[in-house]
Write a protein that holds these residues in place. Sequence first.
Motif, PDB file in Angstrom:
ATOM      1  N   ILE A  32       0.786  -1.198   0.100  1.00 45.82           N
ATOM      2  CA  ILE A  32       0.246  -0.047  -0.120  1.00 45.82           C
ATOM      3  C   ILE A  32       0.701   1.268  -0.087  1.00 45.82           C
ATOM      4  O   ILE A  32       1.861   1.365   0.746  1.00 45.82           O
ATOM      5  CB  ILE A  32      -0.946   0.105   1.294  1.00 45.82           C
ATOM      6  N   LEU A  33       0.517   2.305  -0.827  1.00 47.43           N
ATOM      7  CA  LEU A  33       1.349   3.472  -0.814  1.00 47.43           C
ATOM      8  C   LEU A  33       0.358   4.575  -0.441  1.00 47.43           C
ATOM      9  O   LEU A  33      -0.648   4.687  -0.810  1.00 47.43           O
ATOM     10  CB  LEU A  33       1.828   4.004  -2.384  1.00 47.43           C
ATOM     11  N   ILE A  34       0.907   5.132   0.958  1.00 41.36           N
ATOM     12  CA  ILE A  34       0.106   6.294   1.351  1.00 41.36           C
ATOM     13  C   ILE A  34       0.913   7.682   1.022  1.00 41.36           C
ATOM     14  O   ILE A  34       2.083   7.689   1.220  1.00 41.36           O
ATOM     15  CB  ILE A  34       0.013   5.909   2.860  1.00 41.36           C
ATOM     16  N   LYS A  35       0.426   8.696   0.613  1.00 45.20           N
ATOM     17  CA  LYS A  35       0.705   9.716   0.421  1.00 45.20           C
ATOM     18  C   LYS A  35       0.165  10.803   1.201  1.00 45.20           C
ATOM     19  O   LYS A  35      -1.215  10.931   1.211  1.00 45.20           O
ATOM     20  CB  LYS A  35       0.578  10.198  -1.221  1.00 45.20           C
ATOM     21  N   VAL A  36       1.092  11.936   1.661  1.00 46.12           N
ATOM     22  CA  VAL A  36       0.436  12.918   2.582  1.00 46.12           C
ATOM     23  C   VAL A  36       0.983  13.951   1.638  1.00 46.12           C
ATOM     24  O   VAL A  36       2.265  14.460   1.844  1.00 46.12           O
ATOM     25  CB  VAL A  36       0.797  12.851   3.758  1.00 46.12           C
ATOM     26  N   GLN A  37       0.319  15.117   1.142  1.00 49.45           N
ATOM     27  CA  GLN A  37       0.897  16.074   0.154  1.00 49.45           C
ATOM     28  C   GLN A  37       0.225  17.468   0.759  1.00 49.45           C
ATOM     29  O   GLN A  37      -0.956  17.486   1.265  1.00 49.45           O
ATOM     30  CB  GLN A  37       0.229  15.847  -1.249  1.00 49.45           C
ATOM     31  N   ASP A  38       0.994  18.354   0.713  1.00 48.48           N
ATOM     32  CA  ASP A  38       0.570  19.689   0.985  1.00 48.48           C
ATOM     33  C   ASP A  38       1.056  20.838   0.110  1.00 48.48           C
ATOM     34  O   ASP A  38       2.156  20.488  -0.531  1.00 48.48           O
ATOM     35  CB  ASP A  38       1.022  20.083   2.482  1.00 48.48           C
ATOM     36  N   THR A  39       0.451  21.901   0.410  1.00 47.52           N
ATOM     37  CA  THR A  39       0.891  23.025  -0.476  1.00 47.52           C
ATOM     38  C   THR A  39       1.488  24.175   0.517  1.00 47.52           C
ATOM     39  O   THR A  39       1.491  25.325  -0.009  1.00 47.52           O
ATOM     40  CB  THR A  39      -0.069  23.785  -1.182  1.00 47.52           C
ATOM     41  N   GLY A  40       2.436  23.436   1.409  1.00 48.67           N
ATOM     42  CA  GLY A  40       2.769  24.450   2.526  1.00 48.67           C
ATOM     43  C   GLY A  40       4.289  25.102   2.101  1.00 48.67           C
ATOM     44  O   GLY A  40       4.444  25.070   0.865  1.00 48.67           O
ATOM     45  N   ILE A  41       4.996  25.421   3.008  1.00 48.94           N
ATOM     46  CA  ILE A  41       6.248  26.351   2.527  1.00 48.94           C
ATOM     47  C   ILE A  41       7.152  25.429   2.039  1.00 48.94           C
ATOM     48  O   ILE A  41       8.377  25.942   1.590  1.00 48.94           O
ATOM     49  CB  ILE A  41       6.772  27.019   3.935  1.00 48.94           C
ATOM     50  N   GLY A  42       7.257  24.075   2.080  1.00 49.94           N
ATOM     51  CA  GLY A  42       8.436  23.038   1.633  1.00 49.94           C
ATOM     52  C   GLY A  42       9.558  22.994   2.770  1.00 49.94           C
ATOM     53  O   GLY A  42       9.725  23.777   3.439  1.00 49.94           O
ATOM     54  N   ILE A  43      10.497  22.047   2.209  1.00 52.69           N
ATOM     55  CA  ILE A  43      11.673  21.887   3.037  1.00 52.69           C
ATOM     56  C   ILE A  43      12.716  22.392   2.152  1.00 52.69           C
ATOM     57  O   ILE A  43      13.123  21.979   1.128  1.00 52.69           O
ATOM     58  CB  ILE A  43      11.759  20.405   3.451  1.00 52.69           C
ATOM     59  N   PRO A  44      13.662  23.377   2.749  1.00 54.19           N
ATOM     60  CA  PRO A  44      14.810  23.803   2.126  1.00 54.19           C
ATOM     61  C   PRO A  44      15.612  22.642   1.743  1.00 54.19           C
ATOM     62  O   PRO A  44      15.939  21.726   2.464  1.00 54.19           O
ATOM     63  CB  PRO A  44      15.387  24.900   2.995  1.00 54.19           C
ATOM     64  N   ALA A  45      16.137  22.613   0.428  1.00 51.30           N
ATOM     65  CA  ALA A  45      17.143  21.588  -0.027  1.00 51.30           C
ATOM     66  C   ALA A  45      18.171  21.480   0.727  1.00 51.30           C
ATOM     67  O   ALA A  45      18.802  20.005   1.097  1.00 51.30           O
ATOM     68  CB  ALA A  45      17.432  21.978  -1.546  1.00 51.30           C
ATOM     69  N   HIS A  46      18.849  22.408   1.431  1.00 50.92           N
ATOM     70  CA  HIS A  46      20.071  22.072   2.272  1.00 50.92           C
ATOM     71  C   HIS A  46      19.458  21.364   3.387  1.00 50.92           C
ATOM     72  O   HIS A  46      20.209  20.631   4.330  1.00 50.92           O
ATOM     73  CB  HIS A  46      20.826  23.300   2.909  1.00 50.92           C
ATOM     74  N   LEU A  47      18.354  21.266   4.050  1.00 51.14           N
ATOM     75  CA  LEU A  47      17.900  20.549   5.155  1.00 51.14           C
ATOM     76  C   LEU A  47      17.410  19.170   4.756  1.00 51.14           C
ATOM     77  O   LEU A  47      17.381  18.304   5.845  1.00 51.14           O
ATOM     78  CB  LEU A  47      16.967  21.621   6.014  1.00 51.14           C
ATOM     79  N   GLN A  48      17.088  18.894   3.835  1.00 52.19           N
ATOM     80  CA  GLN A  48      16.346  17.743   3.364  1.00 52.19           C
ATOM     81  C   GLN A  48      17.398  16.462   3.922  1.00 52.19           C
ATOM     82  O   GLN A  48      16.590  15.398   4.259  1.00 52.19           O
ATOM     83  CB  GLN A  48      16.239  17.666   1.977  1.00 52.19           C
ATOM     84  N   PRO A  49      18.413  16.362   3.667  1.00 55.40           N
ATOM     85  CA  PRO A  49      19.182  15.182   3.780  1.00 55.40           C
ATOM     86  C   PRO A  49      19.298  14.769   5.501  1.00 55.40           C
ATOM     87  O   PRO A  49      19.432  13.920   5.776  1.00 55.40           O
ATOM     88  CB  PRO A  49      20.680  15.400   3.411  1.00 55.40           C
ATOM     89  N   PHE A  50      18.933  15.864   6.426  1.00 54.09           N
ATOM     90  CA  PHE A  50      18.858  15.735   7.884  1.00 54.09           C
ATOM     91  C   PHE A  50      17.204  15.360   8.400  1.00 54.09           C
ATOM     92  O   PHE A  50      17.284  15.242   9.415  1.00 54.09           O
ATOM     93  CB  PHE A  50      19.416  16.817   8.275  1.00 54.09           C
ATOM     94  N   LEU A  51      16.319  15.412   7.666  1.00 58.60           N
ATOM     95  CA  LEU A  51      15.100  15.475   8.028  1.00 58.60           C
ATOM     96  C   LEU A  51      14.868  14.231   8.760  1.00 58.60           C
ATOM     97  O   LEU A  51      13.898  14.554   9.998  1.00 58.60           O
ATOM     98  CB  LEU A  51      13.942  15.396   6.880  1.00 58.60           C
ATOM     99  N   PHE A  52      15.081  13.100   8.596  1.00 61.48           N
ATOM    100  CA  PHE A  52      14.742  12.129   9.411  1.00 61.48           C
ATOM    101  C   PHE A  52      15.711  11.776  10.586  1.00 61.48           C
ATOM    102  O   PHE A  52      15.601  10.798  11.344  1.00 61.48           O
ATOM    103  CB  PHE A  52      14.621  10.529   8.759  1.00 61.48           C
ATOM    104  N   ASP A  53      16.778  12.489  10.824  1.00 63.95           N
ATOM    105  CA  ASP A  53      17.769  12.438  11.942  1.00 63.95           C
ATOM    106  C   ASP A  53      16.952  12.847  13.362  1.00 63.95           C
ATOM    107  O   ASP A  53      16.300  13.625  13.473  1.00 63.95           O
ATOM    108  CB  ASP A  53      18.904  13.570  11.954  1.00 63.95           C
ATOM    109  N   LYS A  54      17.449  12.140  14.372  1.00 64.37           N
ATOM    110  CA  LYS A  54      16.980  12.724  15.800  1.00 64.37           C
ATOM    111  C   LYS A  54      17.415  14.233  16.105  1.00 64.37           C
ATOM    112  O   LYS A  54      18.832  14.495  15.765  1.00 64.37           O
ATOM    113  CB  LYS A  54      17.685  11.642  16.849  1.00 64.37           C
ATOM    114  N   SER A  74      11.997  11.619  12.911  1.00 68.65           N
ATOM    115  CA  SER A  74      12.673  10.548  13.491  1.00 68.65           C
ATOM    116  C   SER A  74      11.760   9.414  13.814  1.00 68.65           C
ATOM    117  O   SER A  74      11.908   8.067  13.690  1.00 68.65           O
ATOM    118  CB  SER A  74      13.950  10.849  14.453  1.00 68.65           C
ATOM    119  N   ILE A  75      10.708   9.912  14.605  1.00 68.67           N
ATOM    120  CA  ILE A  75       9.834   8.766  15.055  1.00 68.67           C
ATOM    121  C   ILE A  75       8.997   8.391  14.396  1.00 68.67           C
ATOM    122  O   ILE A  75       8.796   6.958  14.209  1.00 68.67           O
ATOM    123  CB  ILE A  75       8.983   9.545  16.492  1.00 68.67           C
TER     124      ILE A  75
END
Length: 107
Positions: A32-54, A74-75
Amino acid sequence: MQVITNLLSNALKFTPDSGNIRISVEDKNDNILIKVQDTGIGIPAHLQPFLFDKFTKAGRQGIHGEPSVGLGMSIIKTIVEWHNGQIWFESTEGIGTTFYIEISKDN
């Protein structure tokens, strides 16, 4: 349920009142593929590699001043992986973010 609740909470936190949030579920054979999509402010490219870090440095205050300790993503990732699933995202700053969760139907 906790994963979806946390993703929706984040979408609300980073999407302006005039924006959109969409959830979809897609049948993909054994998964099953679940998608949660928003039209929010987005995540800056330089922060994306760290998003799932504690305690990630990608943790940011929401658009209405909501605080962040940098643990939520992370959770989410940990819970998805406990169910042998995968989570990833696509994001463009100023346009929005889509999170994808793929998990086996057997879970």
